[in-house]
Write a protein that holds these residues in place. Structure first.
Motif: not given
Length: 156
Positions: A87-96, A100-102, A112-126, A135-136
């Motif tokens: 759990r302690r490594d989730v934030g660093a892994w997502l940032a790495k 350039s994502g949100p 049920g998810a506690d945290l998510c990241l969605n990259m599916d638009s021009e503002a937030a592409p993969p 990518v979700t």
């Protein structure tokens, strides 16, 4: 003249066989549609998790375990990866994985998810180089030390 009667019987047999074969094909198609989750093909196939995450522009994090990854491909291509990590490594892994994502958040997450990241638009592409159009990532904390990550990357 005897050959002429035999020719007619063969022709009659062929003409009678065509509808029977067509009926057999229709029965087979109906049974397949009724009994298969993927009657037209494209069911999930196991793949290496490195392949699944690479399609979405990411890499499997250090310390990942209980990995399960699949691809489905028919009209579109869809990779899914599920794994657990510290759990302690989730934030660093997502940032790495998505520099350039949100920022990860709690809006529009799967149930049920506690945290998510969605990259599916021009503002937030993969990420650059990803084969996916979207990518979700959904993270569910399973206790103080463990997180379940569900990653999907797909074309639209």
């Amino acid at each position: 003249m005897a050959g002429r009667g035999r020719g007619r019987r063969v022709l009659l047999g062929v003409v009678a066989a065509v509808p029977a074969l067509l009926l057999a094909w229709v029965v087979f198609a109906v049974v397949r549609l009724a009994t298969s989750d993927y009657p037209l093909g494209g069911g999930p196939e196991k793949v290496p998790c490195a392949e699944a995450l690479e399609f979405g522009g990411g890499k499997l994090p250090q310390g990942a375990y209980d990995t399960r990854c699949t691809v489905r491909s028919w009209l579109d291509t869809s990779y899914a990866a599920e794994f657990r990590m510290p759990r302690r490594d989730v934030g660093a892994w997502l940032a790495k994985s998505c520099p350039s994502g949100p920022a990860p958040g709690t809006e529009m997450c799967d149930d049920g998810a506690d945290l998510c990241l969605n990259m599916d638009s021009e503002a937030a592409p993969p990420p650059a180089g990803a084969g996916a159009d979207a990518v979700t990532v959904n993270v569910t904390y399973e206790g103080p030390d463990r997180a379940l990550v569900r990653f999907s990357a797909f074309t639209v």
